[in-house]
Design a protein around this motif. Structure first.
Motif, mmCIF file in Angstrom:
data_model
loop_
_atom_site.group_PDB
_atom_site.id
_atom_site.type_symbol
_atom_site.label_atom_id
_atom_site.label_comp_id
_atom_site.label_asym_id
_atom_site.label_seq_id
_atom_site.Cartn_x
_atom_site.Cartn_y
_atom_site.Cartn_z
ATOM 1 N N GLU A 207 120.624 -10.237 121.920
ATOM 2 C CA GLU A 207 121.249 -11.352 122.307
ATOM 3 C C GLU A 207 120.354 -12.443 121.894
ATOM 4 O O GLU A 207 121.030 -13.535 121.002
ATOM 5 C CB GLU A 207 121.731 -11.700 123.562
ATOM 6 N N ARG A 208 119.337 -12.479 122.311
ATOM 7 C CA ARG A 208 118.325 -13.462 121.816
ATOM 8 C C ARG A 208 117.967 -13.697 120.543
ATOM 9 O O ARG A 208 117.953 -14.764 119.725
ATOM 10 C CB ARG A 208 117.002 -13.495 122.718
ATOM 11 N N LEU A 209 117.603 -12.283 119.965
ATOM 12 C CA LEU A 209 117.562 -12.391 118.329
ATOM 13 C C LEU A 209 118.778 -12.809 117.719
ATOM 14 O O LEU A 209 118.758 -13.431 116.552
ATOM 15 C CB LEU A 209 117.174 -10.947 118.037
ATOM 16 N N PRO A 222 130.023 -13.370 114.489
ATOM 17 C CA PRO A 222 131.584 -12.939 114.536
ATOM 18 C C PRO A 222 131.837 -12.456 115.994
ATOM 19 O O PRO A 222 130.966 -11.613 116.757
ATOM 20 C CB PRO A 222 131.978 -11.957 113.506
ATOM 21 N N GLN A 223 133.025 -12.937 116.530
ATOM 22 C CA GLN A 223 133.294 -12.354 117.952
ATOM 23 C C GLN A 223 133.656 -10.899 117.795
ATOM 24 O O GLN A 223 134.218 -10.492 116.895
ATOM 25 C CB GLN A 223 134.376 -13.055 118.439
ATOM 26 N N GLY A 224 133.520 -10.192 118.893
ATOM 27 C CA GLY A 224 133.692 -8.748 119.060
ATOM 28 C C GLY A 224 132.461 -7.867 118.213
ATOM 29 O O GLY A 224 132.528 -6.574 118.420
ATOM 30 N N VAL A 225 131.488 -8.325 117.531
ATOM 31 C CA VAL A 225 130.404 -7.658 116.987
ATOM 32 C C VAL A 225 129.483 -7.506 117.864
ATOM 33 O O VAL A 225 128.691 -8.598 118.307
ATOM 34 C CB VAL A 225 130.077 -8.255 115.588
ATOM 35 N N PRO A 226 128.879 -6.417 118.339
ATOM 36 C CA PRO A 226 127.736 -6.314 119.167
ATOM 37 C C PRO A 226 126.386 -6.873 118.660
ATOM 38 O O PRO A 226 126.309 -7.052 117.461
ATOM 39 C CB PRO A 226 127.735 -4.568 119.456
ATOM 40 N N LEU A 231 122.791 -7.528 114.102
ATOM 41 C CA LEU A 231 121.384 -7.520 113.524
ATOM 42 C C LEU A 231 121.147 -6.549 112.533
ATOM 43 O O LEU A 231 120.617 -6.786 111.326
ATOM 44 C CB LEU A 231 120.273 -7.440 114.671
ATOM 45 N N ALA A 232 121.484 -5.390 112.565
ATOM 46 C CA ALA A 232 121.389 -4.409 111.678
ATOM 47 C C ALA A 232 122.096 -4.747 110.419
ATOM 48 O O ALA A 232 121.742 -4.454 109.221
ATOM 49 C CB ALA A 232 121.950 -2.875 112.338
ATOM 50 N N ALA A 269 124.552 4.160 119.293
ATOM 51 C CA ALA A 269 123.773 3.691 118.224
ATOM 52 C C ALA A 269 123.857 2.064 118.441
ATOM 53 O O ALA A 269 123.015 1.460 118.566
ATOM 54 C CB ALA A 269 124.159 3.983 116.923
ATOM 55 N N TYR A 270 125.159 1.513 118.447
ATOM 56 C CA TYR A 270 125.440 0.078 118.515
ATOM 57 C C TYR A 270 126.533 -0.018 119.358
ATOM 58 O O TYR A 270 127.655 -0.276 118.959
ATOM 59 C CB TYR A 270 125.709 -0.404 117.169
ATOM 60 N N GLY A 271 126.354 0.190 120.812
ATOM 61 C CA GLY A 271 127.468 0.293 121.599
ATOM 62 C C GLY A 271 127.994 -1.356 122.034
ATOM 63 O O GLY A 271 127.395 -2.206 121.555
ATOM 64 N N PRO A 272 128.884 -1.358 123.008
ATOM 65 C CA PRO A 272 129.279 -2.576 123.576
ATOM 66 C C PRO A 272 127.658 -3.402 124.314
ATOM 67 O O PRO A 272 126.837 -2.696 124.439
ATOM 68 C CB PRO A 272 130.296 -2.371 124.680
ATOM 69 N N PRO A 273 128.116 -4.613 124.798
ATOM 70 C CA PRO A 273 126.868 -5.168 125.499
ATOM 71 C C PRO A 273 126.024 -4.671 126.020
ATOM 72 O O PRO A 273 124.773 -4.638 125.787
ATOM 73 C CB PRO A 273 127.729 -6.385 126.375
ATOM 74 N N ALA A 274 126.290 -3.794 126.869
ATOM 75 C CA ALA A 274 125.316 -2.937 127.577
ATOM 76 C C ALA A 274 125.117 -1.605 126.605
ATOM 77 O O ALA A 274 125.450 -0.661 126.747
ATOM 78 C CB ALA A 274 125.503 -2.339 129.118
ATOM 79 N N MET A 275 124.478 -2.044 125.510
ATOM 80 C CA MET A 275 124.289 -1.061 124.331
ATOM 81 C C MET A 275 124.038 0.294 124.633
ATOM 82 O O MET A 275 124.444 1.452 124.176
ATOM 83 C CB MET A 275 123.477 -1.769 123.407
ATOM 84 N N SER A 276 123.269 0.479 125.679
ATOM 85 C CA SER A 276 122.812 1.783 126.283
ATOM 86 C C SER A 276 123.011 1.845 127.778
ATOM 87 O O SER A 276 122.288 2.630 128.367
ATOM 88 C CB SER A 276 121.470 2.262 125.709
ATOM 89 N N SER A 277 123.581 0.933 128.198
ATOM 90 C CA SER A 277 123.742 0.773 129.821
ATOM 91 C C SER A 277 124.546 1.686 130.327
ATOM 92 O O SER A 277 124.368 1.937 131.638
ATOM 93 C CB SER A 277 123.789 -0.639 130.059
#
Length: 326
Positions: A207-209, A222-226, A231-232, A269-277
């Motif tokens: 989020e910071r990056l 864009p909204q809805g894009v993790p 970044l990728a 790989a690129y999941g929701p906000p807790a991308m691997s949580s």
């Protein structure tokens, strides 16, 4: 390790060349140039034996300038920074941002190299390389170039997962000229190590990056894009632009190469906000993750309905490409 950021994703983690390897490459190049100079001069003198001494002297000077100055410049320009000595030592000249050099870079390096290498027997070049943190001589400083090592173990190069296929070409209109090299480096390092980070730490870092990147591009994600997928996708767009600039025949869009989309669409790989949580417990009961992109993490007891359609874009995400605001 160097802090280079290359659009081709090749030179980012290459190490700057050390003085011994650079000196050996220069000696090999000079040896080849001197041999060619002697052979050509002897042939020219034999062919122009009927000319007076002044004409022969002028021809000798012309041969010296052509072979010992113009030759290395032409070779570095045509080979994109790889002379014979550098190829033998596994070195390459690149720009400060990691991209391939052009004629103006080779010209500045060659002209200043006459003074700091030929006229001073390399003393000035050695002193400048020892003083510089990245081993650059004066020609590199004025030309904005750097000599790096190409031969490094493959295990040292981190793999950047490609973005989801539905983001291919979506950031083709983004202005990336104001993004500093340090931010590109931080984005790449995060993407190569995000699977090793704690889920919450990785999410906050992404989020910071993404916020920093949006601040430099002037366009928010864009909204809805993790954040990690954003970044990728932007990093891949930059790589595609650098490849087109360097080779002229790269893909028109920033899409992933063949087979990359499947890797990007893998769960986690690129999941929701807790991308691997995973799901956050609420009142002791697990909550299923929200579907983002092309992959969804279903509830544990969803049964056979675990494979959601992969080709339909989310309803809250426009099917057209990303267009920055006017």
């Amino acid at each position: 390790m160097s802090e280079l950021v290359t659009g081709e994703a090749v030179a980012l983690e290459l190490r700057p060349a050390k003085l011994p390897s650079r000196a050996l490459a220069v000696l090999l190049d000079l040896a080849v140039a001197v041999i060619a100079y002697i052979a050509v001069t002897m042939g020219v003198v034999a062919a122009t034996a009927s000319l007076d001494e002044a004409a022969q002297t002028a021809l000798s000077i012309a041969m010296f300038v052509l072979l010992l100055v113009g030759g290395p410049i032409a070779v570095e320009t045509l080979s994109h920074g790889r002379s014979l000595g550098k190829m033998a030592c596994g070195l390459r000249v690149v720009r400060d941002d990691g991209g391939p050099i052009r004629f103006r870079h080779a010209l500045v390096r060659g002209l200043i190299g006459v003074i700091e290498i030929l006229m001073t027997l390399g003393v000035v070049a050695v002193i400048a390389s020892l003083v510089s943190a990245r081993g650059r001589r004066l020609g590199d400083v004025f030309a904005g170039t750097l000599v790096v090592r190409e031969r490094v173990p493959l295990t040292q190069t981190g793999f950047v997962p490609p973005p989801p296929p539905w983001l291919a070409g979506r950031f083709s209109g983004l202005d990336l000229s104001a993004v500093p090299d340090g931010l590109w480096l931080a984005i790449r390092q995060y993407l190569t190590r995000m699977q090793q980070l704690d889920p919450q730490v990785g999410w906050s870092m992404a989020e910071r990056l993404a916020t920093d990147l949006a601040a430099h591009t002037g366009t928010p994600a864009p909204q809805g894009v993790p954040a990690a997928a954003y970044l990728a996708a932007v990093l891949q767009e930059r790589q595609a632009r650098e490849a087109r600039r360097a080779f002229g025949n790269g893909p028109a869009g920033g899409g992933a190469p063949g087979g990359a989309g499947a890797a990007a669409g893998a769960p986690g790989a690129y999941g929701p906000p807790a991308m691997s949580s995973g799901a956050a417990p609420v009142g002791g009961q697990p909550v299923a993750q929200e579907e983002v992109g092309r992959s969804a993490v279903p509830h544990a007891d969803a049964g056979p309905q675990t494979s959601a359609p992969q080709d339909a874009p989310p309803v809250d995400r426009p099917a057209t490409g990303f267009v920055p605001p006017a």
